[in-house]
Design a protein around this motif. Structure first.
Motif, PDB file in Angstrom:
ATOM      1  N   SER A   1      -5.526   0.275  -6.845  1.00 31.28           N
ATOM      2  CA  SER A   1      -6.002   1.566  -7.326  1.00 31.28           C
ATOM      3  C   SER A   1      -5.230   2.684  -6.624  1.00 31.28           C
ATOM      4  N   PRO A   2      -5.179   3.887  -7.210  1.00 30.53           N
ATOM      5  CA  PRO A   2      -4.397   4.975  -6.604  1.00 30.53           C
ATOM      6  C   PRO A   2      -4.783   5.287  -5.164  1.00 30.53           C
ATOM      7  N   ASP A   3      -6.064   5.125  -4.792  1.00 29.88           N
ATOM      8  CA  ASP A   3      -6.463   5.405  -3.414  1.00 29.88           C
ATOM      9  C   ASP A   3      -6.319   4.181  -2.511  1.00 29.88           C
ATOM     10  N   GLY A   4      -5.885   3.056  -3.078  1.00 26.05           N
ATOM     11  CA  GLY A   4      -5.672   1.849  -2.291  1.00 26.05           C
ATOM     12  C   GLY A   4      -6.934   1.120  -1.907  1.00 26.05           C
ATOM     13  N   ALA A   5      -8.093   1.578  -2.382  1.00 25.84           N
ATOM     14  CA  ALA A   5      -9.353   0.975  -1.959  1.00 25.84           C
ATOM     15  C   ALA A   5      -9.713  -0.270  -2.757  1.00 25.84           C
TER      16      ALA A   5
ATOM     17  N   TRP B   1      -4.569   1.019 -13.655  1.00 24.43           N
ATOM     18  CA  TRP B   1      -5.613   1.957 -13.250  1.00 24.43           C
ATOM     19  C   TRP B   1      -5.403   3.329 -13.889  1.00 24.43           C
TER      20      TRP B   1
ATOM     21  N   GLU C   1     -13.300  -4.391  -4.455  1.00 24.47           N
ATOM     22  CA  GLU C   1     -13.232  -3.282  -3.504  1.00 24.47           C
ATOM     23  C   GLU C   1     -12.928  -3.914  -2.153  1.00 24.47           C
TER      24      GLU C   1
ATOM     25  N   THR D   1       0.847  -1.183   0.000  1.00 21.72           N
ATOM     26  CA  THR D   1       0.000   0.000   0.000  1.00 21.72           C
ATOM     27  C   THR D   1       0.889   1.242   0.000  1.00 21.72           C
ATOM     28  N   ARG D   2       0.320   2.377  -0.344  1.00 22.06           N
ATOM     29  CA  ARG D   2       1.132   3.581  -0.540  1.00 22.06           C
ATOM     30  C   ARG D   2       1.951   3.938   0.692  1.00 22.06           C
TER      31      ARG D   2
ATOM     32  N   ASP E   1      -7.126   8.657 -11.727  1.00 19.48           N
ATOM     33  CA  ASP E   1      -8.147   8.958 -10.716  1.00 19.48           C
ATOM     34  C   ASP E   1      -8.810   7.703 -10.154  1.00 19.48           C
ATOM     35  N   GLY E   2      -8.405   6.518 -10.649  1.00 17.71           N
ATOM     36  CA  GLY E   2      -8.918   5.261 -10.118  1.00 17.71           C
ATOM     37  C   GLY E   2     -10.314   4.892 -10.566  1.00 17.71           C
ATOM     38  N   SER E   3     -10.905   5.649 -11.486  1.00 19.89           N
ATOM     39  CA  SER E   3     -12.285   5.358 -11.892  1.00 19.89           C
ATOM     40  C   SER E   3     -12.365   4.324 -13.001  1.00 19.89           C
TER      41      SER E   3
END
Length: 716
Positions: free
Chosen positions: A211-215, A254, A233, A169-170, A257-259
């Motif tokens: 994903s960039p937000d790690g979610a 990804w 998720e 993770t980041r 923006d992870g979308s």
């Protein structure tokens, strides 16, 4: 550039020599190795030089932290493999692990957290089909493949438990990894914490991507003749497969923006077998999917013809989603592996990022997503240099000109470009580009640079059928002896490889290059041959017609190289041998079987001798009886089909836990040659794998090979 025109093979009468009886070959070789290992051996000075070359601390797996000025890499020094790290602004490398033994345990799968504070890696190799982890040290306790982490502050490494393919993770607090077909996670700093299972599902997972937000987590689920892209998720724990099809989907990446998620889609070709040329296929494509609702679209499809068969690059992913919604990717549109980009909405045709008659190999996306940094052989066919190019196609800039070799770039958060480098006389090491020029990341290593090396010369010569073939020629210092130096051909493995005018970027060939240097320092003229079906010279060269199991057309290149060497005034055409490993062992065996009048001795290291069992090793479903025409063609393309003409002596070297070329290939060729009275010597490494993991086994192999050539090519 030195070139030559076709010339006939000079008469090569057999040299008279006393050959030991077949029953004492092994004893003779063991005696030779025992003498060579003695501290009082007369050749000790040569062995010390060879040990310095093969024992050089070889670097791999350089990676940069995306949000901090930190880079990490793996360093293998005489079989002791450790993770090193360097931080700006000093950029002085230091180890963060302390493994000290030549125990054959690989360190790979290096990952670094975005903040640069934590690294994760795997210690131990992949299991064979019997589930056995490589154990070349024959440790009675066995061997394990495990996840480790280490903090950049030097607090020591932590063993977390069985697994492989880690990502962090980041913030480096969690490591996500694979084990036994399962996706798991656990705290990166707590070896006592239990692993949490994220996904237990069908198929074989790989290519983990957060994903960039790690979610959310994406991965490739390989299922034999097809593969899906899975997404979960993490908080919800629900698995969904994105746009599933009958195709092979992979390389998920990804959007910033992870979308959205992009991936490569490759149509199946169930009749395809390895070691047969394939120049065209149903075109591959890039798909983009929105995990929120599963909506998917195609943003790129390769043209029919050249480039319709997907060819990847050496990178964390084969495609790159950068800034301004550009997706970059490799494509052989012009017959060479170049770089292109396309808009993620598919609204524009692809544009060239780095295009021309050259090959791109190592690629990374710089922080910010606007620029690719990559290695290619543009303008310097038998070397690699670093370049940078914006994804918008506005032009490439060379970063490392000169006569060195540079590869595997990593770009830190402050824009510092770190990379691995070598030259003709300087072994591989880690460097960076600084304002005041290039700088070694482990500067004290420069004090131990080996001496007495030669710059190999680029040569281009005709194959037996006229194709122009590149090679690197190593010549001893000083004038040749009367009659010329004994000559050797080196034939690389793969065959998807390219030997370069310097120390190689793969450990196997870094060692081979070291041995070629050592042979030249000890009175041999050595030609390293870039035969057809290798990389570096375009798709048509790589997918050469009738190569491998479909005709062995690359034997023309071996013959052309032998003729070239025999025609040189400084080489004794009556004393030419050849050596190589894996595919190079296959071509060594071909040379000995089909041209014993030219090639007087050979060292065949884990070589292929009958294509049919080797194809089945890679494709277990392959049944020669069900495909008799292919099976017949494969055998006729094998050295075993020509053994009745094989008279030259051979040294066979093989590890009996080889997962690439079955050990039975050496068992069978030894039996057949002995029955025909051919002189066979052997050096066998119990529990060793294909690419030897123990430093001492590399040394034993090279010492045995040198002694073998000295006896059959130097002694009267």
């Amino acid at each position: 550039m030195q070139t030559s025109s076709p010339m006939p093979v000079r008469p090569t009468p057999q040299r008279r020599r006393s050959v030991p009886a077949a029953g004492i070959h092994q004893a003779v070789l063991l005696l030779v190795l025992a003498v060579a290992a003695s501290p009082n051996a007369s050749a000790q000075s040569r062995q010390t030089d060879l040990d310095a070359l093969v024992g050089w601390p070889f670097p791999t797996a350089l990676t940069a932290a995306p949000s901090a000025p930190v880079v990490a890499w793996v360093r293998n020094e005489r079989g002791a493999r450790n993770v090193w790290l360097a931080e700006g602004p000093e950029w002085t490398g230091r180890p963060v692990t302390s493994f000290a033994r030549d125990d054959g345990q690989e360190v790979a799968g290096l990952a670094i957290s975005a903040d640069g504070n934590t690294v994760a890696f795997v210690r131990g190799g992949a299991p064979n089909r019997a589930g056995e982890i490589p154990n070349p040290d024959s440790d009675p306790a066995g061997a394990l493949r495990e996840i480790w982490t280490a903090a950049s502050d030097g607090g020591g490494a932590r063993r977390l438990g069985p697994g492989h393919s880690p990502i962090l993770t980041r913030d480096g607090s969690w490591v996500i990894y694979l084990n036994g077909g399962e996706i798991l996670r656990r705290p990166a700093d707590d070896p006592d914490a239990a692993a949490q299972s994220l996904v237990k599902g069908r198929g074989s997972p790989g290519e983990l991507s957060l994903s960039p937000d790690g979610a959310s987590l994406a991965w490739t689920s390989r299922r034999g003749d097809h593969a899906f892209i899975g997404v979960m998720e993490i908080a919800a724990g629900e698995v969904r497969y994105m746009d599933p099809s009958v195709d092979q989907d992979g390389s998920p990446v990804w959007s910033p923006d992870g979308s959205e998620l992009a991936f490569v889609r490759i149509p199946p070709r169930r009749d395809r077998l390895p070691f047969f040329a394939v120049r065209e296929s149903l075109p591959w494509s890039i798909r983009v999917v929105r995990p929120a609702d599963g909506a998917a679209r195609t943003v790129f499809t390769a043209d029919p013809g050249p480039g319709s068969l997907f060819q990847g690059v050496s990178a964390s992913s084969s495609i790159f989603w950068g800034a301004d919604n550009h997706i970059a990717f490799p494509w052989e549109r012009n017959g060479y592996t170049n770089l292109y980009s396309v808009r993620a909405d598919g609204s524009e045709p692809p544009r060239g990022v780095a295009t021309g008659h050259f090959e791109v190999q190592y690629v990374t996306l710089a922080p910010g997503g606007e620029v690719l940094v990559f290695s290619s052989n543009e303008g310097d066919t038998d070397r690699q240099h670093l370049w940078r190019a914006p994804l918008d196609g506005s032009g490439a800039e060379q970063l490392t000109p000169g006569t060195g070799i540079e590869w595997q770039p990593g770009v830190a958060a402050d824009g510092t470009v770190a990379f691995l480098a070598s030259s003709g006389v300087v072994p591989a090491h880690a460097e960076l580009l600084a304002d005041d020029g290039r700088r070694w990341l482990a500067p004290r290593a420069r004090e131990a640079l080996p001496e007495g090396l030669v710059e190999p010369r680029q040569v281009v010569f005709p194959a037996a059928d006229g194709m122009r073939i590149h090679g690197q020629l190593f010549l001893p210092d000083g004038p040749p002896p009367p009659g010329g130096w004994p000559g050797l051909l080196f034939l690389h493995g793969g065959s998807r490889r390219q030997m370069l005018l310097g120390f190689h970027h793969r450990g196997y060939y870094h060692n081979a290059y070291s041995f070629n240097q050592h042979l030249a320092a000890n009175g041999y003229a050595v030609l390293s041959v870039n035969y057809r079906s290798g990389i570096g010279y375009g798709m048509e060269f790589r997918e050469a017609l009738h190569y491998g199991a479909d005709g062995a057309s690359e034997f023309n290149d071996v013959m052309g190289a032998g003729v070239y060497m025999a025609g040189r005034d400084d080489v004794d055409g009556d004393r030419i041998g050849l050596w190589g490993g894996s595919y190079g062992g296959y071509l060594t065996a071909h040379g000995l079987a089909r041209a014993s009048d030219l090639f007087k001795a050979g060292v065949d290291i884990h070589g292929v001798h009958d294509w049919n069992p080797v194809i089945r090793n890679f494709v277990p479903s392959y049944d020669p009886a069900a495909r008799p025409d292919i099976a017949r063609r494969a055998f006729e393309s094998s050295p075993m089909a020509f053994v009745d003409r094989w008279t030259s002596p051979v040294l066979l070297i093989h590890g009996d836990d080889d997962r690439n070329v079955p050990f039975s290939e050496s068992v069978e060729i030894a039996e057949v040659l002995r029955q025909r009275g051919v002189h066979v010597e052997q050096l066998i490494f119990p529990d060793e794998v294909h690419g030897f993991l123990l430093h001492r086994n590399w040394m034993a192999a090279f010492q045995a090979a040198e002694d073998f050539f000295n006896r059959f090519l130097k002694e009267d």
